[in-house]
Design a protein around this motif. Structure first.
Motif, PDB file in Angstrom:
ATOM      1  N   PRO A   1       3.889   4.516   4.448  1.00  0.00           N
ATOM      2  CA  PRO A   1       2.615   4.677   4.797  1.00  0.00           C
ATOM      3  C   PRO A   1       2.280   3.494   5.945  1.00  0.00           C
ATOM      4  O   PRO A   1       2.685   2.266   5.638  1.00  0.00           O
ATOM      5  CB  PRO A   1       2.092   4.426   3.526  1.00  0.00           C
ATOM      6  N   ASN A   2       1.378   3.797   6.669  1.00  0.00           N
ATOM      7  CA  ASN A   2       0.586   2.907   7.378  1.00  0.00           C
ATOM      8  C   ASN A   2      -0.440   2.085   7.057  1.00  0.00           C
ATOM      9  O   ASN A   2      -1.686   2.240   7.438  1.00  0.00           O
ATOM     10  CB  ASN A   2       0.233   3.356   8.927  1.00  0.00           C
ATOM     11  N   THR A   3      -0.327   1.412   5.860  1.00  0.00           N
ATOM     12  CA  THR A   3      -1.236   0.849   5.157  1.00  0.00           C
ATOM     13  C   THR A   3      -0.900  -0.783   4.866  1.00  0.00           C
ATOM     14  O   THR A   3      -1.812  -1.295   4.241  1.00  0.00           O
ATOM     15  CB  THR A   3      -1.439   1.382   3.810  1.00  0.00           C
ATOM     16  N   GLN A   4      -0.252  -1.404   5.774  1.00  0.00           N
ATOM     17  CA  GLN A   4       0.125  -2.771   5.669  1.00  0.00           C
ATOM     18  C   GLN A   4      -0.865  -3.678   6.015  1.00  0.00           C
ATOM     19  O   GLN A   4      -1.167  -4.695   5.254  1.00  0.00           O
ATOM     20  CB  GLN A   4       1.516  -2.989   6.282  1.00  0.00           C
ATOM     21  N   ASP A   5      -1.578  -3.119   7.015  1.00  0.00           N
ATOM     22  CA  ASP A   5      -2.634  -4.409   7.713  1.00  0.00           C
ATOM     23  C   ASP A   5      -3.829  -3.580   7.889  1.00  0.00           C
ATOM     24  O   ASP A   5      -4.665  -3.767   8.842  1.00  0.00           O
ATOM     25  CB  ASP A   5      -2.011  -4.701   8.934  1.00  0.00           C
ATOM     26  N   ILE A   6      -4.536  -2.983   6.693  1.00  0.00           N
ATOM     27  CA  ILE A   6      -5.973  -2.234   6.832  1.00  0.00           C
ATOM     28  C   ILE A   6      -6.805  -2.884   6.048  1.00  0.00           C
ATOM     29  O   ILE A   6      -7.868  -2.279   5.648  1.00  0.00           O
ATOM     30  CB  ILE A   6      -5.675  -0.738   6.898  1.00  0.00           C
ATOM     31  N   GLY A   7      -6.271  -4.015   5.160  1.00  0.00           N
ATOM     32  CA  GLY A   7      -7.443  -4.666   4.397  1.00  0.00           C
ATOM     33  C   GLY A   7      -7.398  -4.184   2.890  1.00  0.00           C
ATOM     34  O   GLY A   7      -8.435  -4.653   2.239  1.00  0.00           O
ATOM     35  N   LEU A   8      -6.227  -3.422   2.364  1.00  0.00           N
ATOM     36  CA  LEU A   8      -6.426  -3.031   1.223  1.00  0.00           C
ATOM     37  C   LEU A   8      -6.537  -4.051   0.133  1.00  0.00           C
ATOM     38  O   LEU A   8      -7.069  -3.997  -0.947  1.00  0.00           O
ATOM     39  CB  LEU A   8      -5.098  -2.191   0.766  1.00  0.00           C
ATOM     40  N   GLU A   9      -5.998  -5.154   0.361  1.00  0.00           N
ATOM     41  CA  GLU A   9      -5.867  -6.383  -0.704  1.00  0.00           C
ATOM     42  C   GLU A   9      -7.466  -6.788  -0.893  1.00  0.00           C
ATOM     43  O   GLU A   9      -7.676  -7.387  -1.961  1.00  0.00           O
ATOM     44  CB  GLU A   9      -5.308  -7.560  -0.149  1.00  0.00           C
ATOM     45  N   ALA A  10      -8.281  -6.599   0.074  1.00  0.00           N
ATOM     46  CA  ALA A  10      -9.597  -6.901  -0.082  1.00  0.00           C
ATOM     47  C   ALA A  10     -10.500  -6.147  -1.152  1.00  0.00           C
ATOM     48  O   ALA A  10     -11.515  -6.555  -1.639  1.00  0.00           O
ATOM     49  CB  ALA A  10     -10.488  -6.749   1.166  1.00  0.00           C
ATOM     50  N   ILE A  11      -9.964  -4.958  -1.471  1.00  0.00           N
ATOM     51  CA  ILE A  11     -10.636  -4.094  -2.459  1.00  0.00           C
ATOM     52  C   ILE A  11      -9.564  -3.679  -3.681  1.00  0.00           C
ATOM     53  O   ILE A  11      -9.930  -2.843  -4.518  1.00  0.00           O
ATOM     54  CB  ILE A  11     -11.108  -2.758  -1.944  1.00  0.00           C
ATOM     55  N   GLY A  12      -8.991  -4.685  -3.824  1.00  0.00           N
ATOM     56  CA  GLY A  12      -7.751  -4.545  -5.130  1.00  0.00           C
ATOM     57  C   GLY A  12      -6.900  -3.625  -4.976  1.00  0.00           C
ATOM     58  O   GLY A  12      -6.037  -3.280  -6.241  1.00  0.00           O
ATOM     59  N   LEU A  13      -6.245  -3.042  -3.898  1.00  0.00           N
ATOM     60  CA  LEU A  13      -5.225  -2.341  -3.663  1.00  0.00           C
ATOM     61  C   LEU A  13      -4.077  -3.008  -2.945  1.00  0.00           C
ATOM     62  O   LEU A  13      -4.213  -4.039  -2.464  1.00  0.00           O
ATOM     63  CB  LEU A  13      -5.750  -1.108  -2.738  1.00  0.00           C
ATOM     64  N   LYS A  14      -2.994  -2.272  -3.052  1.00  0.00           N
ATOM     65  CA  LYS A  14      -1.641  -2.887  -2.752  1.00  0.00           C
ATOM     66  C   LYS A  14      -1.363  -2.751  -1.353  1.00  0.00           C
ATOM     67  O   LYS A  14      -1.148  -1.561  -0.904  1.00  0.00           O
ATOM     68  CB  LYS A  14      -0.331  -2.698  -3.370  1.00  0.00           C
ATOM     69  N   PRO A  15      -1.448  -3.615  -0.304  1.00  0.00           N
ATOM     70  CA  PRO A  15      -1.098  -3.436   1.110  1.00  0.00           C
ATOM     71  C   PRO A  15       0.248  -2.781   1.378  1.00  0.00           C
ATOM     72  O   PRO A  15       1.124  -3.061   0.384  1.00  0.00           O
ATOM     73  CB  PRO A  15      -0.943  -4.750   1.939  1.00  0.00           C
ATOM     74  N   GLY A  16       0.391  -1.716   2.122  1.00  0.00           N
ATOM     75  CA  GLY A  16       1.761  -1.088   2.339  1.00  0.00           C
ATOM     76  C   GLY A  16       2.073  -0.004   1.406  1.00  0.00           C
ATOM     77  O   GLY A  16       3.158   0.489   1.246  1.00  0.00           O
ATOM     78  N   SER A  17       1.116   0.233   0.495  1.00  0.00           N
ATOM     79  CA  SER A  17       1.445   1.476  -0.490  1.00  0.00           C
ATOM     80  C   SER A  17       0.788   2.693  -0.012  1.00  0.00           C
ATOM     81  O   SER A  17       0.035   2.608   0.715  1.00  0.00           O
ATOM     82  CB  SER A  17       0.684   0.988  -1.902  1.00  0.00           C
ATOM     83  N   TRP A  18       1.230   3.830  -0.710  1.00  0.00           N
ATOM     84  CA  TRP A  18       0.724   5.160  -0.486  1.00  0.00           C
ATOM     85  C   TRP A  18      -0.361   5.124  -1.204  1.00  0.00           C
ATOM     86  O   TRP A  18      -0.609   4.405  -2.283  1.00  0.00           O
ATOM     87  CB  TRP A  18       1.722   6.251  -0.991  1.00  0.00           C
ATOM     88  N   LEU A  19      -1.565   6.068  -0.777  1.00  0.00           N
ATOM     89  CA  LEU A  19      -2.808   5.852  -1.315  1.00  0.00           C
ATOM     90  C   LEU A  19      -2.863   7.066  -2.329  1.00  0.00           C
ATOM     91  O   LEU A  19      -2.870   8.247  -1.809  1.00  0.00           O
ATOM     92  CB  LEU A  19      -3.914   5.805  -0.420  1.00  0.00           C
TER      93      LEU A  19
END
Length: 468
Positions: free
Chosen positions: A267-285
């Motif tokens: 997944p392309n989620t490594q650099d979209i700020g997921l850590e700012a809302i308590g989710l893991k960067p680079g993970s499937w949503l």
């Protein structure tokens, strides 16, 4: 930093993000879309469209050679340069001017750059802070997975992107993988003159009905592809001359001019700020049937590849339409009437996913395989039929070879799975999709009369084999 507010912010301007934003605007909301690469996304430039353009010329030539009269005129080999030039046109020469113009005409505001979520309903991109009144949607898609094989990354292998956009045909192409991308690119590059070796550890198209993988494997080998079922690469090197050397688990070695890795997606989620809302960067949503992201409240949604429900463009666009309509309904306060999502729930992803593999022969399927239906606890009956025995098939090709399978839920007497393998079967699969989605009873399907002489007459033959 400038600040702007919209009803909804969509991160990712591929087909999924575009469809969501369009649905929102048509519903009367304002939408901003954020894209770090080309508007139009993977499908437009590095997947669906350019790869099918690469495949079509070879398919057309093979079809001509299977019919007397055309066969005599179809002499010579493919013009690789012409095929690549046609492919370039399908990818708009990797320029997104047309897609950007469409966004403008649709009333969707585009922001270029890497979008990052910084807090609830707030996305930053290129020095601008965007705030969403109602929702943020992640539609960033996926990228090719490169496994941890010794020396692989240093050897600079192709992924699906490089294979789709290559400027020249390598003399020798090795492929790690046996799935859809691996099988299609083996088909395409063999037709363009490359010597292809496939390392298919788990077999070819192993998630499809077994007869599909067997027929495609046989056809690939007949076309000159060296299909090594069970082969696994342990290490890879590229020497100073550019040659790629692969060492396999059994000690064998393979050499190639280019190496394509096609074993899955990430997944392309490594650099979209997921850590700012308590989710893991680079993970499937992970999402619910309304496509709301688990653990992020009721304002964050994810659609398309990134939620890992179904990694297919048409299913992502289906999700987009449902999600766009659902967000509009909620913004209008209609959720009390229909529930939080009601009629906008995404359900087709769970039972009726159509897919076409554009190999030679083509593989078209929808719903469950026989094995998957059994694993799901269904009491089924499997009906098989030889497509070459259908009257209309002889018009397509002399010696037409193909196969059809229908999986029936005996308790409800409805079809739950359908697979076709053969030349030009891609256009037949939607009828099966409708039958599965509509849960059309077998007794009623007898009254859907197929035209003669067409290959779709296989429906009549399958029903006759099933019996009343």
């Amino acid at each position: 930093m400038s600040e702007t507010t919209y009803d909804v912010i969509v991160i990712g301007a591929g087909p999924v993000g575009e469809n969501i934003a369009d649905r929102l605007v048509q519903g009367g909301l304002t939408a901003a879309i954020v894209e770090r690469e080309l508007v139009g996304g993977e499908c437009s430039y590095w997947a669906c469209m350019p790869t099918k353009a690469l495949l079509r010329s070879g398919s057309a030539l093979r079809a001509a050679r299977q019919v007397a009269g055309a066969r005599e005129a179809a002499t010579g080999n493919l013009d690789a340069a012409a095929v690549l030039a046609r492919r370039d046109s399908f990818a708009s020469n990797w320029k997104d001017d047309g897609q950007v113009a469409w966004l403008e005409s649709a009333g969707i505001t585009l922001y270029r750059g890497q979008g990052r979520i910084v807090s609830e309903r707030v996305v930053e991109v290129a020095g601008t802070s965007l705030t969403a009144r109602h929702a943020v949607v992640v539609a960033t898609g996926s990228s090719a997975l490169v496994p941890d094989i010794e020396g692989l990354r240093e050897a600079k292998p192709w992924t699906s992107r490089e294979a789709a956009a290559a400027s020249a045909v390598p003399g020798r192409l090795a492929i790690i993988g046996g799935g859809v991308v691996a099988s299609e690119m083996a088909t395409a590059y063999t037709s363009l003159g490359a010597k292809v070796t496939m390392l298919a550890r788990d077999g070819v198209l192993h998630q499809a009905e077994p007869f599909a993988g067997e027929r495609v494997t046989r056809a690939l080998r007949e076309s000159g592809v060296d299909v090594l079922v069970g082969a696994e690469a342990l290490s890879v090197t590229r020497d100073e001359a550019g040659t790629v050397h692969l060492t396999l688990a059994d000690g064998a070695r393979v050499e190639a001019d280019e190496l394509l890795v096609a074993i899955g997606r990430t997944p392309n989620t490594q650099d979209i700020g997921l850590e700012a809302i308590g989710l893991k960067p680079g993970s499937w949503l992970t999402v619910d049937e309304a496509l709301r992201v688990d653990g992020a409240g009721d304002w964050l949604y994810a659609a398309g590849d990134v939620n890992r429900r179904v990694l297919l463009t048409h299913q992502g666009k289906y999700q987009a339409r449902a999600l766009g309509d659902a967000i509009v309904a909620r913004a209008r306060g209609e959720q009390a009437e229909t529930g939080p999502w009601g009629r906008h729930a995404v359900t087709a992803d769970e039972r009726a996913v159509p897919q076409v593999v554009f190999t030679d022969p083509e593989v078209a399927s929808v719903g469950l395989t026989a094995a998957a239906a059994e694993e799901a606890g269904l009491r089924t009956r499997v009906i098989d039929y030889d497509l070459g025995a259908v009257s209309g098939s002889v018009l397509h090709a002399e010696g037409y070879q193909g196969h059809a399978r229908m999986v029936v839920d005996e308790d409800r007497r409805v079809i739950v799975g359908f697979t076709l393998v053969g030349p030009d079967v891609a256009e037949l699969i939607h009828a099966a999709t409708i039958a599965i989605v509509g849960e059309v009873p077998i007794d009623r399907l007898w009254h859907a009369v197929p035209a003669f002489p067409t290959v779709s007459e296989v429906w009549l033959r399958l029903l006759e084999t099933y019996g009343r």
